[in-house]
Design a protein around this motif. Structure first.
Motif, short mmCIF file in Angstrom:
data_model
loop_
_atom_site.label_atom_id
_atom_site.label_comp_id
_atom_site.label_asym_id
_atom_site.label_seq_id
_atom_site.Cartn_x
_atom_site.Cartn_y
_atom_site.Cartn_z
N ALA A 1 0.82 -1.21 0.00
CA ALA A 1 0.00 0.00 0.00
C ALA A 1 0.86 1.26 0.00
N SER A 2 2.00 1.22 0.68
CA SER A 2 2.87 2.40 0.74
C SER A 2 3.37 2.79 -0.65
N GLU A 3 3.61 1.80 -1.49
CA GLU A 3 4.08 2.08 -2.85
C GLU A 3 3.00 2.74 -3.69
N ARG A 4 1.75 2.47 -3.41
CA ARG A 4 0.65 2.96 -4.22
C ARG A 4 -0.01 4.23 -3.65
N PHE A 5 -0.08 4.32 -2.33
CA PHE A 5 -0.84 5.40 -1.70
C PHE A 5 0.04 6.45 -1.03
N GLY A 6 1.34 6.21 -0.94
CA GLY A 6 2.23 7.13 -0.25
C GLY A 6 2.75 6.52 1.03
N PRO A 7 3.69 7.18 1.69
CA PRO A 7 4.30 6.63 2.91
C PRO A 7 3.26 6.27 3.96
N TYR A 8 3.51 5.17 4.67
CA TYR A 8 2.62 4.78 5.77
C TYR A 8 2.56 5.93 6.77
N PRO A 9 1.35 6.33 7.21
CA PRO A 9 1.22 7.59 7.95
C PRO A 9 1.47 7.53 9.45
N PHE A 10 1.71 6.33 10.01
CA PHE A 10 1.83 6.23 11.46
C PHE A 10 3.16 5.60 11.87
N SER A 11 3.46 5.67 13.16
CA SER A 11 4.75 5.19 13.66
C SER A 11 4.72 3.73 14.09
N SER A 12 3.60 3.06 13.91
CA SER A 12 3.50 1.62 14.18
C SER A 12 2.31 1.07 13.42
N THR A 13 2.27 -0.24 13.29
CA THR A 13 1.14 -0.89 12.63
C THR A 13 0.88 -2.24 13.31
N GLY A 14 -0.10 -2.96 12.82
CA GLY A 14 -0.41 -4.25 13.43
C GLY A 14 -1.83 -4.68 13.17
N ALA A 15 -2.35 -5.55 14.04
CA ALA A 15 -3.72 -6.05 13.92
C ALA A 15 -4.10 -6.73 15.22
N ILE A 16 -5.40 -6.76 15.49
CA ILE A 16 -5.96 -7.49 16.63
C ILE A 16 -6.99 -8.46 16.08
N VAL A 17 -6.78 -9.75 16.33
CA VAL A 17 -7.74 -10.78 15.93
C VAL A 17 -8.32 -11.37 17.20
N ASP A 18 -9.55 -11.02 17.50
CA ASP A 18 -10.23 -11.47 18.71
C ASP A 18 -11.11 -12.66 18.39
N HIS A 19 -11.80 -13.17 19.39
CA HIS A 19 -12.77 -14.24 19.17
C HIS A 19 -14.13 -13.70 19.57
N LEU A 20 -14.78 -13.03 18.61
CA LEU A 20 -16.09 -12.43 18.82
C LEU A 20 -16.94 -12.69 17.58
N PRO A 21 -17.31 -13.97 17.36
CA PRO A 21 -17.98 -14.33 16.10
C PRO A 21 -19.31 -13.65 15.86
N GLU A 22 -19.94 -13.12 16.92
CA GLU A 22 -21.22 -12.43 16.72
C GLU A 22 -21.04 -11.04 16.13
N LEU A 23 -19.82 -10.56 16.04
CA LEU A 23 -19.56 -9.27 15.43
C LEU A 23 -19.57 -9.42 13.91
N ASP A 24 -20.38 -8.63 13.23
CA ASP A 24 -20.56 -8.79 11.79
C ASP A 24 -19.70 -7.84 10.97
N TYR A 25 -18.70 -7.24 11.55
CA TYR A 25 -17.84 -6.34 10.80
C TYR A 25 -16.46 -6.31 11.43
N ALA A 26 -15.50 -5.79 10.68
CA ALA A 26 -14.19 -5.45 11.21
C ALA A 26 -14.09 -3.94 11.25
N LEU A 27 -13.15 -3.40 12.02
CA LEU A 27 -13.04 -1.96 12.17
C LEU A 27 -11.59 -1.52 12.07
N GLU A 28 -11.39 -0.37 11.40
CA GLU A 28 -10.06 0.14 11.10
C GLU A 28 -9.45 0.90 12.27
N THR A 29 -9.60 0.40 13.50
CA THR A 29 -9.02 1.06 14.66
C THR A 29 -7.56 1.43 14.38
#
Length: 486
Positions: free
Chosen positions: A292-320
């Motif tokens: 994405a950095s090559e296409r959209f420009g430099p990554y805008p934050f000083s860290s990145t990552g992801a959280i994968v929880d176990h909440l199957p009743e949630l019907d969406y993901a969120l870009e926290t």
């Protein structure tokens, strides 16, 4: 934001001191980049700040008269009882003389509030906390408000069953803010137009076996202190963030810390129940960020990552911000979508909720680009499948114009995503690839850590291409009818 399902969219160790401060650079950055709907300076004598910032879709969200620079949140949370105790230190700049101002807060009991160290009068009006300082706040003053509160934070359920707010999980809880959920766990100016930096310190007791809970939030983990019976973790977000992107997850996670090729820290937290399905996440996150950095420009934050929880009743993901949240193991497309939001939505944040198509349409188009480059359908084919209704996520995309949702409850409906991506594709067709990617990189550079709206995007597309694109946007973005294929 993006649903987990493949059917049509449903979306929608140093000791810690008291928080309430931010590095001077972060404080100044927040003050110069955030933009509220409040009155401009020099508006006469002191008067009450408004409740709401004039957003048609969410008229009660946000408040006028001040611009928040920093939130310092000191929280104590007990998972077994779901009780939260908090102190919020809110540093803001008055954009008018203030005799009184509002904070958005849903539920929770407020005990005290001070402004500039002096006790203030409080009044609750449903989800509004009215604060009357002992002395009026002069226009342009940087002032500090401290609020102490506690209670059981609320989970909210929309009409179609989507969950937000403070949600209990099988081993703890998670806080999800889009669009109004952040009001359930801290007081503030909860509109996307008022971005701020954050320090969040969370103290959680160890469980009955003496094992510590993991606590994950936005930004970087700066300190961790084990006090025997409790553990305190301090997370810092140095770049401005809209409050709906603020996040906390409490539970048991498998933590992986790696780095990208550009030495960007990557923090991935995975619930053990999802570890098998999410095994590739820690590899994919740095790969997608680099792509994405090559296409959209430099990554805008000083860290990145992801959280994968176990909440199957949630019907969406969120870009926290910095760490997208998933209620279960995501597929590649979903991971691409939420990570693309770090550019489109998190760094460049919609000025009003009606501009959300700029976030969701561009993040959805990032999925199309990824799919094309993986050797699957090209973007023309994906566009055709959406237009013809044969794509699994194309249902309902003609319900309303993407830039004009009929209500706040529909800002995460299909037109904002699928038809929003179709608008982006038509721009690419009209201007050519070289100009198109220049537009994307210019967009993320010009509005980095700020707010932007539809009018500005159209102006940039026309400026970069040298073309009048009025008809294109009238037909594909603003029309109420399904356009004829052009």
């Amino acid at each position: 934001m993006k649903p987990h399902t493949v059917r049509g969219y449903r979306p929608r160790s140093a000791a810690l001191g008291r928080l309430g401060w931010a590095p001077a650079t972060a404080l100044l950055l927040a003050m110069t980049t955030s933009c509220t709907g409040s009155a401009p300076p020099g508006n006469g004598g002191p008067k009450p700040g408004t409740a709401g910032v004039g957003d048609r879709l969410f008229p009660a969200l946000g408040n006028g008269g001040y611009d928040v620079a920093h939130y310092g949140l000191t929280l104590d949370y007990v998972p077994e009882t779901n009780r939260l105790k908090g102190t919020a230190v809110i540093t803001a700049r008055a954009t008018q003389g203030l005799s009184r101002f509002n904070l958005d807060l849903s539920g929770l009991r407020v005990h005290t509030a001070t402004v500039q160290g002096v006790k203030a009068q409080l009044h609750r009006d449903k989800d509004e906390l009215l604060v009357t300082p002992a002395k009026t706040v002069k226009d342009g003053t940087i002032f500090k408000t401290v609020v102490t509160y506690d209670g059981t934070p609320r989970m909210r359920e929309s009409g179609d069953g989507d969950l937000e707010g403070w949600i209990e999980t099988d081993d703890g809880s998670t806080a999800l803010g889009q669009p109004t959920g952040s009001t359930t766990w801290f007081p503030g100016n909860h509109h996307p137009s008022d971005k701020a930096t954050y320090d969040i310190a969370i103290t959680v007791p160890k469980d009955k076996d003496g094992a510590p809970y993991d606590v994950v939030s936005n930004g970087k983990l700066t300190t961790e202190e084990d006090k025997g019976e409790t553990v305190t973790r301090h997370w810092r977000t140095e770049e401005p963030m809209a409050s709906y992107l603020a996040h906390i997850s409490v539970g048991y996670f498998e933590i992986d810390k790696v780095w990208t090729d550009d030495d960007l820290p990557v923090y991935v937290a995975i619930d053990p129940d999802e570890s098998e399905g999410a095994a590739d996440v820690k590899v994919l996150v740095p790969e997608i960020v680099g792509w994405a950095s090559e296409r959209f420009g430099p990554y805008p934050f000083s860290s990145t990552g992801a959280i994968v929880d176990h909440l199957p009743e949630l019907d969406y993901a969120l870009e926290t911000q910095t760490k997208p949240y998933f209620g279960e193991a995501p597929d590649e497309a979903l991971l691409v979508h939420e990570l693309a939001h770090q550019w489109f939505g998190n760094s460049v944040t919609p000025r009003k909720w009606k501009d959300m198509w700029l976030s969701e349409g561009l993040a959805t188009y990032a999925e199309w680009l990824w799919e094309e480059e993986q050797g699957d359908r090209n973007t023309n084919e994906v566009f055709s499948d959406f237009y013809d209704g044969t794509d699994t996520e194309s249902e309902g995309i003609w319900a309303f114009p993407p830039a004009d949702p009929p209500s706040g409850g529909r800002v995460s409906d299909p037109p904002v995503y699928g038809r929003g991506a179709m608008v982006v594709h038509k721009v690419r067709e009209a201007v050519g690839d070289e100009t198109f990617f220049d537009i994307l990189r210019s967009w993320t550079r010009q509005h980095r850590h700020g707010n932007a709206d539809t009018r500005q995007f159209i102006a940039l597309c026309e400026d970069k291409s040298g073309k009048n694109l009025t008809e294109l946007f009238d037909v594909w973005l603003f029309s109420k009818q399904k356009p004829s294929r052009m």
